[in-house]
Design a protein around this motif. Structure first.
Motif, mmCIF file in Angstrom:
data_model
loop_
_atom_site.group_PDB
_atom_site.id
_atom_site.type_symbol
_atom_site.label_atom_id
_atom_site.label_comp_id
_atom_site.label_asym_id
_atom_site.label_seq_id
_atom_site.Cartn_x
_atom_site.Cartn_y
_atom_site.Cartn_z
ATOM 1 N N LYS A 1 2.902 13.323 5.230
ATOM 2 C CA LYS A 1 1.737 13.967 4.616
ATOM 3 C C LYS A 1 1.972 15.429 4.250
ATOM 4 O O LYS A 1 1.101 16.066 3.665
ATOM 5 C CB LYS A 1 0.502 13.841 5.518
ATOM 6 N N HIS B 1 0.809 -1.225 0.000
ATOM 7 C CA HIS B 1 0.000 0.000 0.000
ATOM 8 C C HIS B 1 0.838 1.268 0.000
ATOM 9 O O HIS B 1 0.312 2.356 -0.150
ATOM 10 C CB HIS B 1 -0.933 0.004 1.217
ATOM 11 N N ARG C 1 -3.802 11.785 8.298
ATOM 12 C CA ARG C 1 -3.271 11.256 9.551
ATOM 13 C C ARG C 1 -2.119 12.167 9.906
ATOM 14 O O ARG C 1 -1.431 12.696 9.011
ATOM 15 C CB ARG C 1 -2.723 9.837 9.340
ATOM 16 N N VAL D 1 -7.510 19.118 9.411
ATOM 17 C CA VAL D 1 -7.869 18.053 10.344
ATOM 18 C C VAL D 1 -6.725 17.046 10.350
ATOM 19 O O VAL D 1 -6.284 16.592 9.299
ATOM 20 C CB VAL D 1 -9.140 17.305 9.904
ATOM 21 N N ASP E 1 3.451 9.541 -0.907
ATOM 22 C CA ASP E 1 2.274 8.789 -0.460
ATOM 23 C C ASP E 1 2.043 7.642 -1.439
ATOM 24 O O ASP E 1 2.125 7.862 -2.649
ATOM 25 C CB ASP E 1 1.046 9.722 -0.465
ATOM 26 N N GLY E 2 1.776 6.447 -0.918
ATOM 27 C CA GLY E 2 1.570 5.302 -1.795
ATOM 28 C C GLY E 2 0.506 5.600 -2.835
ATOM 29 O O GLY E 2 0.718 5.454 -4.037
ATOM 30 N N MET E 3 -0.661 6.019 -2.357
ATOM 31 C CA MET E 3 -1.744 6.399 -3.267
ATOM 32 C C MET E 3 -2.297 7.737 -2.804
ATOM 33 O O MET E 3 -2.154 8.741 -3.431
ATOM 34 C CB MET E 3 -2.827 5.307 -3.246
ATOM 35 N N ASN E 4 -2.939 7.778 -1.667
ATOM 36 C CA ASN E 4 -3.700 8.838 -1.015
ATOM 37 C C ASN E 4 -5.164 8.766 -1.386
ATOM 38 O O ASN E 4 -5.586 9.170 -2.473
ATOM 39 C CB ASN E 4 -3.169 10.247 -1.275
ATOM 40 N N LEU E 5 -5.928 8.239 -0.460
ATOM 41 C CA LEU E 5 -7.355 8.051 -0.694
ATOM 42 C C LEU E 5 -8.155 9.309 -0.410
ATOM 43 O O LEU E 5 -9.258 9.473 -0.926
ATOM 44 C CB LEU E 5 -7.874 6.898 0.166
ATOM 45 N N LEU F 1 -16.625 14.318 7.882
ATOM 46 C CA LEU F 1 -15.556 14.395 6.881
ATOM 47 C C LEU F 1 -16.121 14.797 5.520
ATOM 48 O O LEU F 1 -15.614 15.710 4.852
ATOM 49 C CB LEU F 1 -14.920 13.001 6.780
ATOM 50 N N GLU G 1 -11.533 10.507 -2.148
ATOM 51 C CA GLU G 1 -12.770 10.687 -1.372
ATOM 52 C C GLU G 1 -13.349 12.077 -1.645
ATOM 53 O O GLU G 1 -14.555 12.250 -1.784
ATOM 54 C CB GLU G 1 -12.484 10.537 0.129
ATOM 55 N N VAL H 1 -6.922 17.140 5.141
ATOM 56 C CA VAL H 1 -7.364 16.029 5.994
ATOM 57 C C VAL H 1 -6.288 14.944 5.928
ATOM 58 O O VAL H 1 -6.003 14.419 4.852
ATOM 59 C CB VAL H 1 -8.704 15.434 5.500
ATOM 60 N N HIS I 1 0.582 0.175 -6.366
ATOM 61 C CA HIS I 1 -0.370 1.207 -6.796
ATOM 62 C C HIS I 1 0.006 1.797 -8.160
ATOM 63 O O HIS I 1 -0.867 2.217 -8.900
ATOM 64 C CB HIS I 1 -0.368 2.376 -5.809
ATOM 65 N N ARG J 1 -8.178 15.438 15.795
ATOM 66 C CA ARG J 1 -8.915 14.226 16.154
ATOM 67 C C ARG J 1 -9.501 13.617 14.876
ATOM 68 O O ARG J 1 -9.493 14.252 13.812
ATOM 69 C CB ARG J 1 -10.037 14.519 17.144
ATOM 70 N N ALA J 2 -10.046 12.411 15.022
ATOM 71 C CA ALA J 2 -10.704 11.781 13.876
ATOM 72 C C ALA J 2 -12.106 12.355 13.737
ATOM 73 O O ALA J 2 -12.784 12.591 14.739
ATOM 74 C CB ALA J 2 -10.775 10.281 14.086
ATOM 75 N N LEU J 3 -12.528 12.611 12.525
ATOM 76 C CA LEU J 3 -13.903 13.032 12.292
ATOM 77 C C LEU J 3 -14.724 11.811 11.901
ATOM 78 O O LEU J 3 -14.184 10.841 11.371
ATOM 79 C CB LEU J 3 -13.954 14.043 11.132
HETATM 80 P P1 ADQ Z 1 -2.851 6.210 4.792
HETATM 81 O O1 ADQ Z 1 -1.451 6.665 4.950
HETATM 82 O O2 ADQ Z 1 -3.623 6.043 6.026
HETATM 83 O O3 ADQ Z 1 -2.935 4.871 3.930
HETATM 84 P P2 ADQ Z 1 -4.798 7.587 2.941
HETATM 85 O O4 ADQ Z 1 -4.789 6.820 1.689
HETATM 86 O O5 ADQ Z 1 -4.907 9.047 2.698
HETATM 87 O O6 ADQ Z 1 -3.502 7.360 3.836
HETATM 88 O O7 ADQ Z 1 -6.015 7.128 3.811
HETATM 89 C C1 ADQ Z 1 -6.362 7.809 4.949
HETATM 90 C C2 ADQ Z 1 -7.773 7.443 5.398
HETATM 91 O O8 ADQ Z 1 -7.984 7.956 6.695
HETATM 92 C C3 ADQ Z 1 -8.815 8.042 4.487
HETATM 93 O O9 ADQ Z 1 -9.827 7.095 4.238
HETATM 94 C C4 ADQ Z 1 -9.352 9.223 5.279
HETATM 95 O O10 ADQ Z 1 -10.733 9.477 5.088
HETATM 96 C C5 ADQ Z 1 -9.104 8.819 6.699
HETATM 97 N N1 ADQ Z 1 -8.797 10.013 7.532
HETATM 98 C C6 ADQ Z 1 -7.727 10.792 7.437
HETATM 99 N N2 ADQ Z 1 -7.809 11.796 8.355
HETATM 100 C C7 ADQ Z 1 -8.957 11.618 9.017
HETATM 101 C C8 ADQ Z 1 -9.602 12.301 10.082
HETATM 102 N N3 ADQ Z 1 -9.088 13.366 10.685
HETATM 103 N N4 ADQ Z 1 -10.771 11.817 10.499
HETATM 104 C C9 ADQ Z 1 -11.316 10.729 9.948
HETATM 105 N N5 ADQ Z 1 -10.745 10.044 8.948
HETATM 106 C C10 ADQ Z 1 -9.593 10.478 8.486
HETATM 107 C C11 ADQ Z 1 -1.981 3.971 3.304
HETATM 108 C C12 ADQ Z 1 -0.993 4.622 2.355
HETATM 109 C C13 ADQ Z 1 -1.733 5.412 1.300
HETATM 110 C C14 ADQ Z 1 -2.699 4.516 0.551
HETATM 111 C C15 ADQ Z 1 -3.567 3.749 1.524
HETATM 112 C C16 ADQ Z 1 -4.383 2.692 0.800
HETATM 113 O O11 ADQ Z 1 -0.099 5.455 3.065
HETATM 114 O O12 ADQ Z 1 -0.837 6.013 0.400
HETATM 115 O O13 ADQ Z 1 -3.518 5.315 -0.269
HETATM 116 O O14 ADQ Z 1 -2.795 3.091 2.506
HETATM 117 O O15 ADQ Z 1 -3.577 1.853 0.050
#
Ligand code: ADQ
Length: 736
Positions: free
Chosen positions: A277, A165, A272, A305, A371-375, A354, A379, A270, A196, A347-349
């Motif tokens: 990031k 990932h 982690r 966030v 970033d591997g992908m960035n979801l 979100l 989203e 938004v 990816h 904090r997490a939303l």
């Molecule tokens: P992550 O590094 O966790 O994943 P990402 O792909 O952006 O990165 O996914 C983050 C997830 O956490 C998203 O679904 C997002 O909605 C959720 N999130 C982030 N901040 C939040 C907040 N404050 N409150 C609630 N939800 C929050 C790893 C790799 C990525 C790759 C994924 C999937 O680092 O590059 O895209 O795996 O393969």
């Protein structure tokens, strides 16, 4: 459908001890959402660490075990010391920063390797204990790089897939790891290794060549006795569910509330709270924008966030302090009693909060350093059901090669990023829409379900789950089965491959003309009462027309892309022909032909092919690799496939294969029709797969097959066909 064993570091749940027992909550998020469907449908297991506190009393532990079993989740017990070493120490302390090119976050002394090995062994033991023959195993991510290899030792015949990932770094960087050989060997335990982006796959391939000395054929590695496939599978999000939530009136109302009176445009981040990031540089770029463009003060607002993450890893604690400091500095310098430039939420939303924020944003800032992908980027796009909003996307996110219409930014260039943010804020409405529309189509089409399906489809195809006992061999067996079936039925449908089935292979394809005996045989078969003869070949239409055009049989060229019936004798293409990919691909093929003397382009009805048999061997092979990489990148999200044959690269529409030519049969007609299908290669397996189970399917020669019978060569095939035109076969066989 095979049972699926999903193996990931964490189970898709959060466990908390309560006063009365334990509480188990399903966690949402990209991977959990995407894999839930195959987990449930395949009746499979999800294997990983539960994350439960390791001081649960016996009663709570029993309760937890019960709940897990009901959800078909299997815990890999890890002690807190193991978690510290394996998860925090090696996975997140060493692999994570290195794979993201952030060497400054790595410890001076790479340690905890033993803990990593030990935890991977613990996973292997649990998986092996639950494995049943026929299962598909899908291992996820950087915490479990050794697991495919450990499983291969324990379960030599298992089908194992692995998906990474995060980025796979350039070989120059990867080779700095002391355990580099072991990690690569671990990944090579899989049958299919997925990434990816094509760049990550390329980096992995180079590492295999330079570190282990394996020769890699772009998407495959030949090991002694076994082949490992490499593939690109860009992960998507559950676009439909984000769109539905975004259209919910309550969410729309919340988005309006966030926007307030509209006096300030909103930028949103938004993430982690992770040093990959790019949050500090994003804040600096925002600050810089406010300095250069003072007119924006009080008229813009950044909502950032950041969800707390890996709080036990040292690098993350310092990092939190850095972000806090920057937010404080900007708010202190620019804020007024009525305006706060950075609205920081640590904090997490919830999902609906979100999505409301995604909808409220004028500009979404996704600016990771790597970033591997960035979801989050996807989203955001999926949530913009209003068709508006601007995405600013780091060129170092895996998502950027799939989402070129986003405003690309180099997150390391603070000055440049400030200008891109400014440009995003001022982008006219028409341009915003024009950019978002293709992004939305792509994110909706290539969603997480498609990602899961394409990975699992490829994995299951690698070692087809044919009948365990193997096909019955010999023309006598085929003859008998056919005789039985003909007694029960009124008509006969023959589906025959050409090369390797009706005629033997020849040194060059032009020499495989049909001989007189074959022409007479096919004519006689077609003249048999209630018999339909189809020749299904990979060859082009003009060859089949020239060689077999006089016969009253159906002809299917290019694996069924274009067909001719015996009455009208008109060639008709399959529905999916054409497509926007043809012109650009043709231009590329013509350009490479000019640069490669001796090569040529073949334009078929559906496919395009570049042949380099006559080119200088080394140049041809090098150009072919170049071409495949280029096409892989260009066509990754197009409905086409790139096939490397013997000194030829072919590009053709996806999903149209020999199986498509099977004429539709009503249940009555099917019961009344004996079907005999014969073929000798991979493309014929599609045909066999599309036929009803009572069809007599015959594989010619060796190799894995889903056919019910096997014949050893062309002579045996012709013997069976001859027996059909001789009167004896239709007679009732001896039923004893
Ligand atoms: P992550 O590094 O966790 O994943 P990402 O792909 O952006 O990165 O996914 C983050 C997830 O956490 C998203 O679904 C997002 O909605 C959720 N999130 C982030 N901040 C939040 C907040 N404050 N409150 C609630 N939800 C929050 C790893 C790799 C990525 C790759 C994924 C999937 O680092 O590059 O895209 O795996 O393969």
């Amino acid at each position: 459908m095979s049972r699926l064993l999903i193996v990931a570091n964490r189970l898709p749940i959060t466990v908390t001890a309560t006063e009365t027992g334990v509480e188990v909550q399903r966690s949402m998020g990209g991977l959990a959402t995407g894999l839930m469907r195959p987990h449930e449908q395949s009746d499979g297991l999800w294997i990983g660490w539960s994350g439960a506190p390791d001081d649960l009393d016996a009663e709570r532990q029993a309760r937890l075990d019960e709940e897990l079993a009901a959800m078909r989740l299997v815990n890999v017990p890890l002690s807190s010391d193991q978690v510290t070493q394996f998860y925090e120490g090696f996975s997140n302390g060493v692999l994570w920063p290195l794979f993201h090119y952030l060497l400054d976050q790595m410890p001076l002394h790479v340690s905890h390797w033993e803990g990593y090995v030990e935890a991977n062994e613990a996973f292997a033991d649990v998986v092996a204990a639950h494995y049943r023959p026929g299962d598909l195993i899908w291992v996820h991510d950087y915490q479990l790089l050794l697991l495919p290899g450990l499983l291969r030792d324990r379960l030599p015949g298992a089908r194992i897939g692995f998906f990474l990932h995060i980025p796979f770094p350039s070989e120059e960087l990867f080779r700095t790891l002391p355990a580099r050989d072991r990690l690569l060997q671990g990944m090579l335990g899989a049958d299919l290794v997925g990434f990816h982006t094509p760049a990550y796959l390329r980096h992995f391939a180079t590492s295999l060549t330079d570190i282990l000395g394996h020769s890699v054929e772009i998407d495959r590695v030949q090991l002694p006795g076994r082949e490992v496939r490499l593939g690109v599978f860009p992960m998507g999000v559950d676009a439909a569910s984000f769109a539905a939530m975004a259209a919910d009136p309550a969410v729309e109302a919340e988005a309006r509330t966030i926007r307030g009176d509209g006096s300030a445009r909103i930028l949103v981040g938004v993430d982690r709270l992770d040093y990959t990031k790019g949050i500090p540089r994003r804040l600096l770029a925002y600050e810089r924008m406010l300095e250069i463009h003072p007119e924006l003060r009080k008229r813009v607002r950044l909502v950032q966030v950041a969800v707390p993450s890996r709080t036990n890893v040292g690098a993350y604690q310092d990092f939190r302090a850095l972000v806090d400091g920057l937010v404080g500095r900007i708010n202190g310098a620019f804020g007024t009693p009525r305006w706060v430039p950075v609205h920081y939420i640590f904090r997490a939303l919830s999902e609906s909060e979100l999505v409301a924020l995604y909808r409220a944003a004028d500009v979404m800032l996704v600016t990771p350093l790597r970033d591997g992908m960035n979801l989050v980027a996807k989203e955001f796009i999926a949530s913009r059901v209003d068709g508006d909003g601007v995405l600013v996307l780091s060129e170092f996110a895996g998502a950027s090669w799939e989402l070129p219409e986003a405003l690309q930014v180099n997150p390391y260039d603070v000055e440049g990023a400030a200008e891109v943010f400014y440009r995003a804020l001022g982008m006219p409405r028409e341009e915003r829409r024009a950019r978002l529309t293709p992004l939305r189509t792509r994110v909706q089409t290539f969603d997480v379900h498609r990602w899961v399906a394409s990975f699992l489809e490829q994995l299951s195809e690698l070692t087809p789950a044919g009948p365990r006992s193997g096909p019955a061999a010999g023309s006598v067996a085929v003859h008998r089965a056919l005789a039985w079936r003909l007694v029960e039925t009124e008509s006969l449908l023959l589906l025959l491959d050409y090369d390797g089935t009706l005629v033997p292979f020849t040194p060059t394809p032009e020499l495989a003309r049909p001989d007189r005996e074959l022409l007479a045989l096919l004519r006689a078969l077609a003249g048999r009462p209630d018999t339909e003869v189809h020749v299904v070949s990979g060859r082009p239409q003009n060859t089949l027309e020239e060689w077999l055009g006089e016969l009253p049989v159906w002809l299917h060229a290019e694996h069924g892309f274009v067909s001719r019936d015996p009455e009208t004798r008109q060639w008709v293409p399959a529905a999916e022909l054409g497509g926007s990919w043809r012109e650009p691909v043709l231009a590329i093929l013509r350009e490479i032909t000019q640069r490669t003397p001796g090569s040529l382009v073949e334009i078929k009805a559906a496919a395009l092919a570049w042949h380099y048999r006559m080119a200088d061997q080394e140049t041809g092979a090098r150009r072919a690799n170049e071409l495949r990489l280029h096409l892989n990148q260009l066509l990754s999200n197009q409905p086409v496939e790139i096939l490397a044959g013997n000194r030829v690269i072919e590009i053709r529409p996806y999903g149209v294969h020999k199986g498509r030519i099977v004429p539709p049969l009503t249940p009555e007609r099917q019961a009344a029709t004996a079907i005999l299908a014969i073929g000798d290669d991979r493309t014929d397996e599609d045909l066999f797969g599309a036929l009803p189970s009572d069809a007599i399917t015959v594989r010619v020669g060796p190799g894995a097959t889903r056919a019910r019978f096997r014949l050893d060569g062309v002579a045996a095939v012709r013997r069976v066909l001859h027996s059909l035109v001789e009167s004896g076969l239709a007679a009732v066989p001896d039923k004893r």
